[in-house]
Design a protein around this motif. Structure first.
Motif, PDB file in Angstrom:
ATOM      1  N   LYS A 195     -12.360 -59.354  18.286  1.00 32.88           N
ATOM      2  CA  LYS A 195     -13.303 -58.234  18.254  1.00 32.88           C
ATOM      3  C   LYS A 195     -14.407 -58.407  19.295  1.00 32.88           C
ATOM      4  O   LYS A 195     -14.785 -57.455  19.971  1.00 32.88           O
ATOM      5  CB  LYS A 195     -13.912 -58.062  16.853  1.00 32.88           C
ATOM      6  N   PHE A 196     -14.928 -59.611  19.448  1.00 35.47           N
ATOM      7  CA  PHE A 196     -15.960 -59.873  20.462  1.00 35.47           C
ATOM      8  C   PHE A 196     -15.414 -59.604  21.865  1.00 35.47           C
ATOM      9  O   PHE A 196     -16.070 -58.991  22.703  1.00 35.47           O
ATOM     10  CB  PHE A 196     -16.468 -61.309  20.388  1.00 35.47           C
ATOM     11  N   MET A 197     -14.190 -60.074  22.110  1.00 36.24           N
ATOM     12  CA  MET A 197     -13.575 -59.863  23.418  1.00 36.24           C
ATOM     13  C   MET A 197     -13.302 -58.382  23.656  1.00 36.24           C
ATOM     14  O   MET A 197     -13.516 -57.877  24.760  1.00 36.24           O
ATOM     15  CB  MET A 197     -12.285 -60.685  23.541  1.00 36.24           C
ATOM     16  N   GLN A 198     -12.857 -57.693  22.622  1.00 35.31           N
ATOM     17  CA  GLN A 198     -12.597 -56.263  22.739  1.00 35.31           C
ATOM     18  C   GLN A 198     -13.887 -55.516  23.074  1.00 35.31           C
ATOM     19  O   GLN A 198     -13.905 -54.665  23.960  1.00 35.31           O
ATOM     20  CB  GLN A 198     -11.999 -55.745  21.429  1.00 35.31           C
ATOM     21  N   TYR A 199     -14.971 -55.865  22.400  1.00 32.28           N
ATOM     22  CA  TYR A 199     -16.258 -55.217  22.641  1.00 32.28           C
ATOM     23  C   TYR A 199     -16.719 -55.449  24.085  1.00 32.28           C
ATOM     24  O   TYR A 199     -17.104 -54.518  24.785  1.00 32.28           O
ATOM     25  CB  TYR A 199     -17.306 -55.747  21.653  1.00 32.28           C
ATOM     26  N   THR A 211      -9.545 -69.874   9.799  1.00 34.62           N
ATOM     27  CA  THR A 211      -9.041 -69.744  11.171  1.00 34.62           C
ATOM     28  C   THR A 211      -8.710 -68.288  11.460  1.00 34.62           C
ATOM     29  O   THR A 211      -9.012 -67.774  12.543  1.00 34.62           O
ATOM     30  CB  THR A 211      -7.784 -70.623  11.370  1.00 34.62           C
ATOM     31  N   PHE A 212      -8.100 -67.612  10.499  1.00 31.02           N
ATOM     32  CA  PHE A 212      -7.771 -66.202  10.668  1.00 31.02           C
ATOM     33  C   PHE A 212      -9.027 -65.400  10.990  1.00 31.02           C
ATOM     34  O   PHE A 212      -9.041 -64.593  11.915  1.00 31.02           O
ATOM     35  CB  PHE A 212      -7.087 -65.655   9.410  1.00 31.02           C
ATOM     36  N   PHE A 213     -10.088 -65.622  10.228  1.00 33.59           N
ATOM     37  CA  PHE A 213     -11.343 -64.904  10.455  1.00 33.59           C
ATOM     38  C   PHE A 213     -11.902 -65.223  11.846  1.00 33.59           C
ATOM     39  O   PHE A 213     -12.377 -64.334  12.547  1.00 33.59           O
ATOM     40  CB  PHE A 213     -12.376 -65.251   9.370  1.00 33.59           C
ATOM     41  N   SER A 214     -11.837 -66.474  12.243  1.00 30.90           N
ATOM     42  CA  SER A 214     -12.348 -66.872  13.565  1.00 30.90           C
ATOM     43  C   SER A 214     -11.573 -66.182  14.687  1.00 30.90           C
ATOM     44  O   SER A 214     -12.169 -65.689  15.651  1.00 30.90           O
ATOM     45  CB  SER A 214     -12.261 -68.384  13.747  1.00 30.90           C
ATOM     46  N   VAL A 215     -10.245 -66.144  14.570  1.00 29.64           N
ATOM     47  CA  VAL A 215      -9.423 -65.483  15.587  1.00 29.64           C
ATOM     48  C   VAL A 215      -9.716 -63.987  15.597  1.00 29.64           C
ATOM     49  O   VAL A 215      -9.869 -63.378  16.661  1.00 29.64           O
ATOM     50  CB  VAL A 215      -7.918 -65.765  15.352  1.00 29.64           C
ATOM     51  N   PHE A 216      -9.814 -63.395  14.429  1.00 27.51           N
ATOM     52  CA  PHE A 216     -10.109 -61.960  14.319  1.00 27.51           C
ATOM     53  C   PHE A 216     -11.468 -61.646  14.947  1.00 27.51           C
ATOM     54  O   PHE A 216     -11.613 -60.697  15.715  1.00 27.51           O
ATOM     55  CB  PHE A 216     -10.088 -61.534  12.845  1.00 27.51           C
TER      56      PHE A 216
END
Length: 162
Positions: free
Chosen positions: A14-18, A5-10
């Protein structure tokens, strides 16, 4: 790793930031510049040092950012009336317009990520995220930490600015 879950949220972050950075590029804005605009909107006029601390960038980087933002008409500089040695940074009307554009980008990003998700699921997700945040803040790693300072330095726009 992909089931974490941590990896998915991270990864989502990152996708949203990009995507949001790509949209801000169309407005000729960098993320730190957006942070400057939100900081000025929220706290009003500030010194260059205050802005650097709130946005979480070095004073030399803030000097460069402000010079570019002043050239574009987003901010203005004025000497402090009480202390002529201090220069205060102000939000210019064009900067106000940029804030509206940034808020539009945020709404667009939310529309994209919430596709296929019901209102109830969004509310549940917000509740779960708030609970996770509370759990982190209650952990021993955060004991004695001034969260307002961390929020201001990592995400100045997160303090009620939009």
């Amino acid at each position: 790793m992909e089931t974490s879950t941590f990896f998915s949220v991270f990864q989502l972050m990152k996708f949203m930031q990009y995507q949001s950075m790509k949209r801000m590029e169309k407005m000729d804005l960098k993320p730190s510049q957006a942070g400057v605009l939100f900081s000025l909107k929220h706290w009003g006029e500030q010194s260059q040092k205050q802005l650097a601390e709130r946005v979480g960038i070095t004073p030399p980087s803030m000097t460069v950012a402000l010079r570019k933002m002043e050239e574009k008409g987003y901010v203005t500089r004025r000497q402090d009336e009480k202390d002529q040695r201090v220069v205060k940074i102000h939000l210019a009307p064009k900067g106000e317009e940029c804030i509206e554009g940034i808020q539009r980008v945020i709404r667009e990003m939310e529309e994209i990520v919430y596709q296929g998700i019901s209102r109830e699921e969004i509310l549940l997700m917000k509740r779960l995220l708030a609970e996770m945040k509370k759990n982190l803040l209650n952990s021993k790693d955060f004991k004695g930490v001034d969260m307002d300072t961390i929020i201001e330095k990592t995400c100045p726009s997160a303090r009620g600015s939009f």
